[in-house]
Each structure stands twice: as structure tokens, then as C-alpha cells.
Motif scaffolding. Structure first.
Motif, short mmCIF file in Angstrom:
data_model
loop_
_atom_site.label_atom_id
_atom_site.label_comp_id
_atom_site.label_asym_id
_atom_site.label_seq_id
_atom_site.Cartn_x
_atom_site.Cartn_y
_atom_site.Cartn_z
N GLY A 1 -8.31 21.69 -18.30
CA GLY A 1 -8.53 20.37 -18.88
C GLY A 1 -8.87 20.42 -20.36
N SER A 2 -8.96 21.63 -20.89
CA SER A 2 -9.24 21.86 -22.31
C SER A 2 -8.97 23.34 -22.56
N ALA A 3 -9.46 23.84 -23.66
CA ALA A 3 -9.28 25.26 -23.96
C ALA A 3 -10.13 26.08 -22.97
N PHE A 4 -9.50 27.03 -22.31
CA PHE A 4 -10.18 27.90 -21.34
C PHE A 4 -11.35 28.63 -21.99
N VAL A 5 -11.15 29.07 -23.21
CA VAL A 5 -12.17 29.85 -23.91
C VAL A 5 -13.45 29.05 -24.14
N GLU A 6 -13.35 27.72 -24.18
CA GLU A 6 -14.52 26.88 -24.45
C GLU A 6 -15.31 26.52 -23.20
N LEU A 7 -14.81 26.90 -22.03
CA LEU A 7 -15.51 26.59 -20.78
C LEU A 7 -16.72 27.49 -20.60
N VAL B 1 -3.84 32.38 -27.92
CA VAL B 1 -4.33 33.75 -28.10
C VAL B 1 -5.79 33.82 -27.68
N ARG B 2 -6.59 32.84 -28.07
CA ARG B 2 -8.01 32.82 -27.67
C ARG B 2 -8.15 32.69 -26.15
N ASP B 3 -7.34 31.81 -25.55
CA ASP B 3 -7.40 31.65 -24.09
C ASP B 3 -6.95 32.92 -23.37
N LEU B 4 -5.91 33.56 -23.90
CA LEU B 4 -5.43 34.80 -23.30
C LEU B 4 -6.52 35.87 -23.34
N PRO C 1 -19.37 29.79 -18.31
CA PRO C 1 -19.05 30.87 -17.36
C PRO C 1 -18.73 30.39 -15.95
N GLU C 2 -19.50 29.44 -15.41
CA GLU C 2 -19.26 28.98 -14.04
C GLU C 2 -17.93 28.23 -13.95
N ARG C 3 -17.67 27.33 -14.89
CA ARG C 3 -16.43 26.57 -14.87
C ARG C 3 -15.24 27.49 -15.12
N ARG C 4 -15.41 28.47 -16.00
CA ARG C 4 -14.34 29.44 -16.27
C ARG C 4 -13.97 30.19 -14.99
N ALA C 5 -14.97 30.59 -14.22
CA ALA C 5 -14.71 31.30 -12.96
C ALA C 5 -13.99 30.39 -11.97
N GLU C 6 -14.39 29.12 -11.89
CA GLU C 6 -13.73 28.16 -11.00
C GLU C 6 -12.25 28.00 -11.37
N VAL C 7 -12.00 27.81 -12.67
CA VAL C 7 -10.62 27.63 -13.13
C VAL C 7 -9.81 28.89 -12.89
#
Length: 148
Positions: free
Chosen positions: A65-71, A11-14, A73-79
Motif C-alpha cells: 500500500g506504500s513503499a515496503f521500505v517505509e513499513l 531499489v530501496r524496496d528490493l 517491522p511487524e507490517r513488513r513481516a505481514e506483507v
């Protein structure tokens, strides 16, 4: 705010992914898709897409590689960009739910200059387009088998 068959982490990742897909805009004065009201609508609207959304979130977690929500901003955009390339049908189902719920929000409709109301009974005026663009489709032979 847990949804049936989604873990708290999913839910957090969504929610984080929804906010990445449609971030808030100060220019247009609209919330992002991770807005509390919009996100609650997303969770309520998963229905037939729930399994695809679960698959998409599992793919996202693998890419992250882990919870998306914990990434960050830059890594979140890459993923998110990598996910857009590889997500396939599960991601398409997830994005469809996010978009449907986002454009149901009154604030978003008002920012588009539209009256926030159901399309019926008043309806919405749609400008007529160039119907001749359908001529190649009309000229094709039927793509179905006739039943006698």
C-alpha cells in the motif's frame, strides 16, 4: 545505487525485501542479504530476471500500500508473508537472485565451513546418496518425442 530500469524506490524496496528474506545473524556471524556488498552484487546480477524482479516489486508495492521500505517491522513481516503466498514466478526469480548472490559472499561461505573460492578447478566433494531413489524416474516412459 540505481540499477537499470529500477526506480530509486524499487531499489530501496528490493534491499528491504532482501534483508527480510535473509536477515543478518549474530549467532552465525553473517550479514543479511541487504548488506552493502551483497546488495551491490544483487543489483549487478539481475540481468535476465530484471523484468520479473520489476513485476515482483510492483506486486510488493501493491500489497504494502506504500513503499515496503517505509513499513514498520511487524507490517513488513505481514506483507512479506502475504507476498510469499501470492508472488508466483516473479517472486521466485527475485528470490533466486538474492540467494545466488548471498551464497557467493565469502563471509557466508566461511560461516558454512567452506573455503570461499570458485568450485573449479579444485571442485567440491559431494557425498554419494542413494541412487535407487531415481528408479521410479528411470522406469517412466520417455517424456519427449524422438526425432528421426
Amino acid at each position: 545505487m540505481a540499477a537499470d530500469n529500477l526506480s530509486a524506490e524499487q531499489v530501496r524496496d528490493l534491499r528491504a525485501l532482501a534483508g527480510t528474506i535473509i536477515p543478518p545473524s549474530a549467532v552465525y556471524d553473517v550479514p543479511g542479504a541487504d548488506d552493502e556488498k551483497i546488495f551491490k552484487d544483487i543489483l549487478r546480477s539481475l540481468e535476465r530476471d530484471r523484468d520479473d524482479v520489476r513485476r515482483a516489486l510492483a506486486q510488493l508495492a501493491t500489497l504494502a500500500g506504500s513503499a515496503f521500505v517505509e513499513l514498520g517491522p511487524e507490517r513488513r513481516a505481514e506483507v512479506a508473508n502475504a507476498f510469499r503466498e501470492t508472488g508466483g514466478a516473479p517472486l521466485a526469480a527475485l528470490v533466486r537472485v538474492v540467494l545466488l548472490c548471498y551464497y557467493r559472499d565469502d563471509r557466508v561461505m566461511q560461516s558454512l565451513g567452506l573455503e570461499p573460492r570458485p568450485p573449479f578447478p579444485k571442485g567440491h566433494v559431494v557425498e554419494q546418496g542413494d541412487w535407487s531413489l531415481l528408479d521410479p524416474v528411470r522406469a517412466r516412459p520417455p517424456m519427449y518425442r524422438r526425432v528421426d
